[in-house]
Design an enzyme around this catalytic site. Structure first.
Site, PDB file in Angstrom:
ATOM      1  N   CYS A   1      23.663-104.770  27.264  1.00 49.45           N
ATOM      2  CA  CYS A   1      22.715-105.553  28.066  1.00 49.45           C
ATOM      3  C   CYS A   1      23.264-106.973  28.167  1.00 49.45           C
ATOM      4  O   CYS A   1      23.439-107.663  27.157  1.00 49.45           O
ATOM      5  CB  CYS A   1      21.333-105.559  27.432  1.00 49.45           C
TER       6      CYS A   1
ATOM      7  N   CYS B   1      21.019-109.641  26.587  1.00 51.12           N
ATOM      8  CA  CYS B   1      21.078-109.625  25.113  1.00 51.12           C
ATOM      9  C   CYS B   1      22.359-110.295  24.640  1.00 51.12           C
ATOM     10  O   CYS B   1      22.359-111.018  23.636  1.00 51.12           O
ATOM     11  CB  CYS B   1      21.007-108.191  24.584  1.00 51.12           C
TER      12      CYS B   1
ATOM     13  N   HIS C   1      14.455-107.716  23.720  1.00 52.60           N
ATOM     14  CA  HIS C   1      14.808-106.873  24.858  1.00 52.60           C
ATOM     15  C   HIS C   1      13.656-105.935  25.225  1.00 52.60           C
ATOM     16  O   HIS C   1      13.210-105.145  24.418  1.00 52.60           O
ATOM     17  CB  HIS C   1      16.048-106.028  24.548  1.00 52.60           C
TER      18      HIS C   1
ATOM     19  N   ASN D   1      11.526-109.356  39.386  1.00 51.12           N
ATOM     20  CA  ASN D   1      11.855-108.073  40.001  1.00 51.12           C
ATOM     21  C   ASN D   1      11.616-106.954  38.990  1.00 51.12           C
ATOM     22  O   ASN D   1      12.036-107.047  37.840  1.00 51.12           O
ATOM     23  CB  ASN D   1      13.320-108.067  40.457  1.00 51.12           C
TER      24      ASN D   1
ATOM     25  N   GLY E   1      15.116-104.116  43.481  1.00 53.94           N
ATOM     26  CA  GLY E   1      16.498-104.561  43.302  1.00 53.94           C
ATOM     27  C   GLY E   1      16.779-105.115  41.922  1.00 53.94           C
ATOM     28  O   GLY E   1      17.720-105.900  41.736  1.00 53.94           O
TER      29      GLY E   1
ATOM     30  N   THR F   1      18.488-105.537  38.753  1.00 53.82           N
ATOM     31  CA  THR F   1      19.835-105.115  38.355  1.00 53.82           C
ATOM     32  C   THR F   1      20.069-105.275  36.857  1.00 53.82           C
ATOM     33  O   THR F   1      20.919-104.602  36.292  1.00 53.82           O
ATOM     34  CB  THR F   1      20.908-105.940  39.110  1.00 53.82           C
TER      35      THR F   1
ATOM     36  N   HIS G   1      16.565-106.193  31.508  1.00 55.82           N
ATOM     37  CA  HIS G   1      16.015-107.020  30.415  1.00 55.82           C
ATOM     38  C   HIS G   1      15.104-108.002  31.142  1.00 55.82           C
ATOM     39  O   HIS G   1      15.585-108.779  31.984  1.00 55.82           O
ATOM     40  CB  HIS G   1      17.184-107.718  29.696  1.00 55.82           C
TER      41      HIS G   1
ATOM     42  N   HIS H   1      13.105-110.687  32.987  1.00 54.57           N
ATOM     43  CA  HIS H   1      13.461-112.082  33.215  1.00 54.57           C
ATOM     44  C   HIS H   1      12.633-112.636  34.359  1.00 54.57           C
ATOM     45  O   HIS H   1      12.266-111.907  35.285  1.00 54.57           O
ATOM     46  CB  HIS H   1      14.957-112.231  33.524  1.00 54.57           C
TER      47      HIS H   1
END
Ligand code: AMP
Ligand code: ZN
Length: 111
Positions: free
Chosen positions: A4, A7, A46, A86, A92, A94, A97, A99
């Site tokens: 990740c 991470c 995470h 998102n 979308g 991507t 994790h 955010h």
């Protein structure tokens, strides 16, 4: 969480332009900015989706929003900003994790 990217940024294993960090979150510059200022607010823990938020994570998300509001002027966002989260493929997402995108530094078209 293995492989990740966020991470790895949290752990300091890959570089980032950090603007703020405390014990539970980090704010750094997006590598492919979609506005003059484009930051990402990332919890150190995470998890990918809002649907994975229990009460503790919900409280963490609230503190993330509060922190963004407090820090906004010092991040160059006194003129206003937009937050985007998102969620999932159709949006979308991507990086899986969670955010919060923070966009600003210029007028942001909406209509
Ligand atoms: P999303 O499409 O909502 O999952 O957003 C992921 C964001 O992470 C994109 O805006 C990417 O440009 C950004 N991103 C991916 N890798 C990095 C990285 N190493 N450093 C900073 N931002 C990144
Ligand atoms: Zn992660």
């Amino acid at each position: 969480m293995e492989n990740c990217v966020f991470c790895k940024i949290v752990a300091g294993e890959i570089p980032s332009s950090k603007r703020y960090e405390d014990e539970e979150l980090v704010i750094f510059e997006d590598i492919a900015p979609k506005a003059k200022i484009h930051l990402l607010c990332v919890p150190k823990e995470h998890f990918a989706l809002l649907s994975e938020a229990d009460d503790a994570r919900a409280a963490l998300l609230g503190r993330m929003l509060k922190k963004i509001g407090t820090l906004a002027p010092s991040l160059g966002l006194a003129g206003g900003y937009r937050l985007v989260v998102n969620q999932g493929e159709a949006a979308g997402q991507t990086v899986h994790h969670l955010h919060i995108h923070i966009l600003g530094g210029e007028p942001l078209p909406w209509e």
